[in-house]
Write a protein that holds these residues in place. Structure first.
Motif, PDB file in Angstrom:
ATOM      1  N   MET A   1      -1.565 -31.268 -47.204  1.00 51.37           N
ATOM      2  CA  MET A   1      -1.702 -30.029 -46.453  1.00 51.37           C
ATOM      3  C   MET A   1      -0.673 -29.039 -46.961  1.00 51.37           C
ATOM      4  N   LYS A   2      -1.127 -28.047 -47.691  1.00 52.22           N
ATOM      5  CA  LYS A   2      -0.212 -27.079 -48.287  1.00 52.22           C
ATOM      6  C   LYS A   2      -0.508 -25.658 -47.827  1.00 52.22           C
ATOM      7  N   THR A   3      -1.316 -25.492 -46.780  1.00 57.84           N
ATOM      8  CA  THR A   3      -1.655 -24.163 -46.271  1.00 57.84           C
ATOM      9  C   THR A   3      -1.198 -24.053 -44.819  1.00 57.84           C
ATOM     10  N   ILE A   4      -0.349 -23.060 -44.542  1.00 59.66           N
ATOM     11  CA  ILE A   4       0.224 -22.893 -43.213  1.00 59.66           C
ATOM     12  C   ILE A   4      -0.249 -21.555 -42.640  1.00 59.66           C
ATOM     13  N   LEU A   5      -0.796 -21.587 -41.435  1.00 63.96           N
ATOM     14  CA  LEU A   5      -1.261 -20.384 -40.749  1.00 63.96           C
ATOM     15  C   LEU A   5      -0.348 -20.130 -39.548  1.00 63.96           C
ATOM     16  N   PHE A   6       0.292 -18.982 -39.534  1.00 68.39           N
ATOM     17  CA  PHE A   6       1.242 -18.631 -38.484  1.00 68.39           C
ATOM     18  C   PHE A   6       0.608 -17.697 -37.457  1.00 68.39           C
ATOM     19  N   ASP A   7       0.771 -18.013 -36.183  1.00 74.04           N
ATOM     20  CA  ASP A   7       0.620 -16.992 -35.163  1.00 74.04           C
ATOM     21  C   ASP A   7       1.826 -16.052 -35.294  1.00 74.04           C
ATOM     22  N   MET A   8       1.775 -14.888 -34.686  1.00 73.65           N
ATOM     23  CA  MET A   8       2.882 -13.939 -34.841  1.00 73.65           C
ATOM     24  C   MET A   8       3.747 -13.844 -33.585  1.00 73.65           C
ATOM     25  N   ASP A   9       3.194 -13.290 -32.488  1.00 73.99           N
ATOM     26  CA  ASP A   9       3.987 -13.086 -31.277  1.00 73.99           C
ATOM     27  C   ASP A   9       4.392 -14.418 -30.673  1.00 73.99           C
ATOM     28  N   MET A 155      -8.634 -18.105 -47.856  1.00 70.30           N
ATOM     29  CA  MET A 155      -7.739 -18.833 -48.755  1.00 70.30           C
ATOM     30  C   MET A 155      -8.454 -19.923 -49.530  1.00 70.30           C
ATOM     31  N   SER A 156      -9.760 -20.055 -49.297  1.00 72.96           N
ATOM     32  CA  SER A 156     -10.606 -21.020 -50.020  1.00 72.96           C
ATOM     33  C   SER A 156     -10.099 -22.445 -49.874  1.00 72.96           C
ATOM     34  N   VAL A 157      -9.727 -22.808 -48.634  1.00 72.74           N
ATOM     35  CA  VAL A 157      -9.306 -24.179 -48.353  1.00 72.74           C
ATOM     36  C   VAL A 157     -10.107 -24.705 -47.171  1.00 72.74           C
ATOM     37  N   PRO A 158     -10.382 -25.992 -47.118  1.00 70.56           N
ATOM     38  CA  PRO A 158     -11.093 -26.550 -45.959  1.00 70.56           C
ATOM     39  C   PRO A 158     -10.190 -26.528 -44.731  1.00 70.56           C
ATOM     40  N   PRO A 159     -10.746 -26.342 -43.549  1.00 70.04           N
ATOM     41  CA  PRO A 159      -9.925 -26.284 -42.330  1.00 70.04           C
ATOM     42  C   PRO A 159      -9.028 -27.497 -42.149  1.00 70.04           C
ATOM     43  N   GLU A 160      -9.522 -28.678 -42.523  1.00 64.11           N
ATOM     44  CA  GLU A 160      -8.723 -29.887 -42.302  1.00 64.11           C
ATOM     45  C   GLU A 160      -7.468 -29.935 -43.158  1.00 64.11           C
ATOM     46  N   ASP A 161      -7.357 -29.048 -44.146  1.00 60.81           N
ATOM     47  CA  ASP A 161      -6.158 -28.998 -44.982  1.00 60.81           C
ATOM     48  C   ASP A 161      -5.161 -27.947 -44.512  1.00 60.81           C
ATOM     49  N   CYS A 162      -5.397 -27.356 -43.333  1.00 61.88           N
ATOM     50  CA  CYS A 162      -4.530 -26.292 -42.818  1.00 61.88           C
ATOM     51  C   CYS A 162      -3.666 -26.801 -41.667  1.00 61.88           C
ATOM     52  N   ILE A 163      -2.447 -26.296 -41.612  1.00 60.71           N
ATOM     53  CA  ILE A 163      -1.536 -26.515 -40.492  1.00 60.71           C
ATOM     54  C   ILE A 163      -1.338 -25.183 -39.790  1.00 60.71           C
ATOM     55  N   VAL A 164      -1.519 -25.161 -38.478  1.00 65.90           N
ATOM     56  CA  VAL A 164      -1.321 -23.951 -37.675  1.00 65.90           C
ATOM     57  C   VAL A 164      -0.041 -24.099 -36.863  1.00 65.90           C
ATOM     58  N   ALA A 178     -10.871 -25.447 -34.578  1.00 67.99           N
ATOM     59  CA  ALA A 178     -11.133 -25.195 -36.000  1.00 67.99           C
ATOM     60  C   ALA A 178     -10.999 -26.454 -36.842  1.00 67.99           C
ATOM     61  N   GLY A 179     -10.563 -27.555 -36.232  1.00 71.24           N
ATOM     62  CA  GLY A 179     -10.399 -28.804 -36.969  1.00 71.24           C
ATOM     63  C   GLY A 179      -9.121 -28.858 -37.768  1.00 71.24           C
ATOM     64  N   MET A 180      -8.104 -28.107 -37.333  1.00 72.42           N
ATOM     65  CA  MET A 180      -6.846 -28.026 -38.065  1.00 72.42           C
ATOM     66  C   MET A 180      -5.746 -28.799 -37.343  1.00 72.42           C
ATOM     67  N   THR A 181      -4.727 -29.189 -38.082  1.00 68.85           N
ATOM     68  CA  THR A 181      -3.537 -29.786 -37.498  1.00 68.85           C
ATOM     69  C   THR A 181      -2.708 -28.668 -36.870  1.00 68.85           C
ATOM     70  N   CYS A 182      -2.191 -28.907 -35.675  1.00 71.14           N
ATOM     71  CA  CYS A 182      -1.464 -27.860 -34.961  1.00 71.14           C
ATOM     72  C   CYS A 182      -0.065 -28.324 -34.579  1.00 71.14           C
ATOM     73  N   ILE A 183       0.926 -27.532 -34.962  1.00 72.23           N
ATOM     74  CA  ILE A 183       2.300 -27.700 -34.503  1.00 72.23           C
ATOM     75  C   ILE A 183       2.547 -26.623 -33.453  1.00 72.23           C
ATOM     76  N   ALA A 184       2.899 -27.023 -32.244  1.00 69.59           N
ATOM     77  CA  ALA A 184       3.100 -26.075 -31.152  1.00 69.59           C
ATOM     78  C   ALA A 184       4.584 -25.909 -30.873  1.00 69.59           C
ATOM     79  N   LEU A 185       5.033 -24.660 -30.834  1.00 67.52           N
ATOM     80  CA  LEU A 185       6.411 -24.336 -30.500  1.00 67.52           C
ATOM     81  C   LEU A 185       6.508 -24.109 -29.000  1.00 67.52           C
ATOM     82  N   ALA A 198      -1.932 -30.065 -28.889  1.00 72.51           N
ATOM     83  CA  ALA A 198      -1.351 -29.966 -30.226  1.00 72.51           C
ATOM     84  C   ALA A 198      -1.036 -31.345 -30.784  1.00 72.51           C
ATOM     85  N   ASP A 199      -1.017 -31.445 -32.099  1.00 73.59           N
ATOM     86  CA  ASP A 199      -0.676 -32.708 -32.750  1.00 73.59           C
ATOM     87  C   ASP A 199       0.815 -33.004 -32.643  1.00 73.59           C
ATOM     88  N   ILE A 200       1.627 -31.955 -32.725  1.00 76.15           N
ATOM     89  CA  ILE A 200       3.077 -32.087 -32.662  1.00 76.15           C
ATOM     90  C   ILE A 200       3.606 -30.933 -31.824  1.00 76.15           C
TER      91      ILE A 200
END
Length: 401
Positions: A1-9, A155-164, A178-185, A198-200
């Protein structure tokens, strides 16, 4: 998993309290009413459209939403001129560290595009993200998965390869849909958000880099080290209900699958911990992790811990897993020292640590009490990053001879 999607606020920038204050100021002027914080938190992670349509319904704005939105926007601008953009603690450092390591990143926020651009520029992060995506460009807002799926498509990556990385209930639900791994702050400024899907879950962004490193699977000749999931509970119970396993650890035998689920949720999914699985059949055989060393007040030190189910003792699995985790810690995570402690009669663990090239530090007499009240001496070994690099150089030299 080398693609990271950030929320902002609430993830990159601390804006929620400012948004809340600006909105209440505008509502007070317009209709003589304000909202409490609990009511406001439903809007965290949602779009402007949902935001104003709900207020129009609940506050009787009588179609004034366009004018009030303009006043709200102006009030936020005035606050930002006075206060500036305040990053969430550790967010610029995390983004830059991920960029240095070659991770691909995007911002996927429900905020308007002009706000996303302004924040990213103000934090000096505009060269770190490949895409900036606003929730106002998708049909369905969070908790629908649209914005994250659009980011993955860009980003041309499958959802399962993304971390949010998210901080809101809406955002976490969107990431999982979306089928993505999620790290929740867990951000206090975001209110009492339900982050359990969330996964973590982390309490500080400083923990995210290590978690992301952990989400990058580690492999050896015979093993795969991966994050734990809740699906591991039955296999974990089978291993941890064995009294022989708990005899050499500090926890009692698990008494039910539910107890194993609780341990997964509160321990194994909240630290730098990997499930150890056999490569040829993906069977769970144990766990290994890096934790803060309670005996060292040093943020760059980690304590190594591991255990295996009894059918897998004596086969070299612990050494094999520990070597790759130590390499990850020293080479990728910036760890400067790794320590390890074992009960003085645990000769198996002693041999593992000696094979890792760890140096003897000392013996703490009567230092540990097990779950059932037994008292043990504790032996400490450690290895610094300098020693690790020297051992690697020596090994390479012997190979070249």
């Amino acid at each position: 998993m080398k693609t990271i999607l950030f929320d902002m606020d609430g993830v990159l920038v601390a804006t929620e309290r400012m948004h809340y204050e600006a909105l209440n100021r505008v509502l007070d002027r317009a209709v003589g009413r304000t909202m409490d914080w609990g009511y406001y938190t439903q809007f965290i992670g949602s779009t402007t459209t949902f935001f104003w349509s709900t207020l129009d319904r609940d506050f009787g704005l009588n179609g004034q939403t366009d004018a009030l939105h303009q006043a709200y926007t102006q009030q936020k601008i005035e606050f930002l001129k006075e206060r500036g953009h305040t990053p969430v603690d550790g967010s610029p450092e995390l983004v830059r560290a991920l960029a240095r390591r070659g991770y691909r990143m995007a911002v996927a926020s429900s905020s308007p595009m002009y706000e996303i651009t302004e924040v990213v520029t103000a934090l000096g992060l505009d060269g770190c993200f490949e895409f900036l995506i606003s929730g106002e460009t998708v049909e369905h807002p969070k908790p629908a998965p649209d914005i994250f799926l659009q980011a993955a498509a860009h980003m041309s990556v499958p959802p399962e390869d993304c971390i949010v990385i998210e901080d809101s209930s809406n955002g976490v639900r969107a990431a999982k849909a979306a089928g993505m791994t999620c790290i929740a702050l867990r951000n206090p400024d975001s209110g009492n958000q339900d982050l359990t899907p969330a996964d973590i879950i982390i309490d500080a962004l400083g923990d995210a880099l290590h978690q992301i490193a952990g989400l990058t699977y580690l492999a050896t000749d015979r093993l795969c080290l991966r994050p734990f999931t809740m699906d591991d509970a039955p296999a974990l119970y089978e291993l941890c209900s064995d009294p022989e396993v708990s005899r050499l650890t500090d926890w009692k035998p698990h008494e039910s699958v539910q107890e194993s689920e609780d341990v997964l949720r509160t321990v194994f999914m909240g630290t730098d911990t990997w499930a150890i699985v056999r490569g040829f059949d993906r069977r769970l055989i144990g766990a290994i992790g890096l934790m803060a060393d309670p005996k060292r007040d040093n943020p760059n030190a980690r304590m190594l811990g591991y255990w295996l189910g009894t059918p897998y003792w004596g086969l070299g699995y612990a050494t094999e897993a520990a070597k790759v985790v130590c390499a990850e810690a020293f080479e990728e995570m910036g760890v400067q020292l790794i320590s390890a402690y074992y009960y003085a009669d645990n000769t198996r663990s002693q041999r593992v640590l000696e094979k890792l090239g760890m140096r003897y530090e000392g013996r703490l007499r009567a230092a540990s009490r097990t779950w059932d009240g037994r008292i043990f001496d504790e032996v400490c070994l450690s290895k610094s990053r300098t020693e690790y690099l020297q051992d690697c150089a020596d090994a390479q030299g012997r190979t070249n001879e």
